[in-house]
Design a protein around this motif. Structure first.
Motif, PDB file in Angstrom:
ATOM      1  N   HIS A  84       0.819  -1.227   0.000  1.00 18.64           N
ATOM      2  CA  HIS A  84       0.000   0.000   0.000  1.00 18.64           C
ATOM      3  C   HIS A  84       0.848   1.271   0.000  1.00 18.64           C
ATOM      4  O   HIS A  84       0.400   2.323   0.467  1.00 18.64           O
ATOM      5  N   LEU A  85       2.085   1.205  -0.493  1.00 16.43           N
ATOM      6  CA  LEU A  85       2.977   2.373  -0.459  1.00 16.43           C
ATOM      7  C   LEU A  85       2.421   3.517  -1.307  1.00 16.43           C
ATOM      8  O   LEU A  85       1.710   3.314  -2.290  1.00 16.43           O
ATOM      9  N   GLU A  86       2.775   4.705  -0.892  1.00 15.52           N
ATOM     10  CA  GLU A  86       2.321   5.940  -1.538  1.00 15.52           C
ATOM     11  C   GLU A  86       2.790   5.987  -2.998  1.00 15.52           C
ATOM     12  O   GLU A  86       3.896   5.547  -3.306  1.00 15.52           O
ATOM     13  N   TRP A  87       1.959   6.578  -3.849  1.00 18.96           N
ATOM     14  CA  TRP A  87       2.318   6.737  -5.255  1.00 18.96           C
ATOM     15  C   TRP A  87       3.643   7.476  -5.389  1.00 18.96           C
ATOM     16  O   TRP A  87       3.861   8.483  -4.724  1.00 18.96           O
ATOM     17  N   GLY A  88       4.521   6.962  -6.252  1.00 15.44           N
ATOM     18  CA  GLY A  88       5.775   7.656  -6.540  1.00 15.44           C
ATOM     19  C   GLY A  88       6.791   7.615  -5.419  1.00 15.44           C
ATOM     20  O   GLY A  88       7.802   8.297  -5.480  1.00 15.44           O
ATOM     21  N   SER A  89       6.519   6.815  -4.385  1.00 11.38           N
ATOM     22  CA  SER A  89       7.422   6.857  -3.221  1.00 11.38           C
ATOM     23  C   SER A  89       8.475   5.752  -3.224  1.00 11.38           C
ATOM     24  O   SER A  89       9.425   5.810  -2.444  1.00 11.38           O
ATOM     25  N   ILE A  90       8.302   4.743  -4.068  1.00  8.53           N
ATOM     26  CA  ILE A  90       9.213   3.594  -4.001  1.00  8.53           C
ATOM     27  C   ILE A  90      10.642   4.027  -4.309  1.00  8.53           C
ATOM     28  O   ILE A  90      10.914   4.635  -5.346  1.00  8.53           O
ATOM     29  N   ALA A  91      11.544   3.744  -3.366  1.00  8.33           N
ATOM     30  CA  ALA A  91      12.907   4.277  -3.419  1.00  8.33           C
ATOM     31  C   ALA A  91      13.945   3.212  -3.764  1.00  8.33           C
ATOM     32  O   ALA A  91      15.141   3.487  -3.723  1.00  8.33           O
ATOM     33  N   VAL A  92      13.495   1.992  -4.065  1.00 10.71           N
ATOM     34  CA  VAL A  92      14.430   0.919  -4.412  1.00 10.71           C
ATOM     35  C   VAL A  92      14.034   0.303  -5.751  1.00 10.71           C
ATOM     36  O   VAL A  92      12.934   0.546  -6.254  1.00 10.71           O
ATOM     37  N   GLU A  93      14.953  -0.481  -6.305  1.00 14.61           N
ATOM     38  CA  GLU A  93      14.694  -1.125  -7.596  1.00 14.61           C
ATOM     39  C   GLU A  93      14.832  -2.632  -7.447  1.00 14.61           C
ATOM     40  O   GLU A  93      15.542  -3.113  -6.554  1.00 14.61           O
ATOM     41  N   LYS A  94      14.196  -3.334  -8.356  1.00 14.92           N
ATOM     42  CA  LYS A  94      14.321  -4.784  -8.418  1.00 14.92           C
ATOM     43  C   LYS A  94      15.805  -5.149  -8.507  1.00 14.92           C
ATOM     44  O   LYS A  94      16.553  -4.442  -9.196  1.00 14.92           O
ATOM     45  N   THR A  95      16.201  -6.227  -7.826  1.00 14.02           N
ATOM     46  CA  THR A  95      17.569  -6.777  -7.732  1.00 14.02           C
ATOM     47  C   THR A  95      18.473  -5.962  -6.794  1.00 14.02           C
ATOM     48  O   THR A  95      19.604  -6.364  -6.546  1.00 14.02           O
TER      49      THR A  95
END
Ligand SMILES: [Zn+2]
Length: 207
Positions: free
Chosen positions: A148-159
């Protein structure tokens, strides 16, 4: 020919009386400004004291979560416990599943969410009913999910490699959610388990 403001500054610098006048004028402006700005600042603070605090992603006092050894809390500081693991129907939300497969915790919209332990990010994006989510694979079949993280907030990438305390994103209410909160989920060999005893065993009891 010097700029007029440079000339004015020169005159001010040479005159003690003018310097005092300028200082008074600056003070007067600061006081007048303060009278207007103070209520604007006080209002959100008053709201924060009585309702959901409005904080910027990842900037909640610049705090970092408590980390014990390799594991830590997914939120920094005190939080409000939401639904625990198991049968917990949501009042007023007919579409929310009653059998809750995670642990809900909240500090308010925008509060920073952190990885609970070391591992590799396997998902960083939209995850259906989970909304914007991050999945961390800790090895030995252990995964934690932050939903349920906020839109545009994800600070990490896959791998990406993360450790306890790595900021993943911000608390939001995306997906099948009823108000801002973190849905913290634990999976071991694919089974969805209660995160509370798992965290307690690592010296991190969930309140
Ligand atoms: Zn939940």
């Amino acid at each position: 020919m010097p700029h007029p403001s440079v000339v004015a500054a020169g005159i001010v610098a040479r005159s003690k009386t003018l310097r005092r006048l300028v200082l008074l004028a600056v003070l007067a402006v600061a006081l007048a400004g303060g009278a207007i700005v103070t209520p604007l600042v006080a209002l959100p603070l008053a709201i924060a004291a009585h309702g959901t605090p409005a904080v910027q992603p990842g900037t909640i006092d610049g705090r970092t979560p408590v980390v014990v050894g390799e594991w830590g809390y997914p939120l920094a500081g005190d939080y409000t416990k939401g639904r625990g693991f198991g049968f917990h129907p949501v009042k007023g939300c007919s579409y929310c599943p009653a059998d809750h497969k995670g642990y809900d915790m909240s500090q308010g919209c925008g509060a920073a969410i952190f990885a609970a332990g070391p591992g590799t990010v396997t998902t960083a994006g939209s995850m259906g009913q989970f909304g914007n989510s991050v999945v961390v694979d800790h090895g030995d079949g252990i995964q934690t999910i932050y939903a349920h993280l906020e839109w545009g907030s994800i600070a990490v990438e896959k791998t990406q490699q993360v450790s306890a305390g790595t900021r993943l994103g911000a608390e939001g209410t995306t997906g099948l959610s009823w108000g801002c909160h973190l849905h913290f989920e634990l999976r071991i060999d694919g089974a969805r388990l209660d995160p509370a005893p798992f965290m307690a065993a690592r010296g991190l009891p969930l309140a």
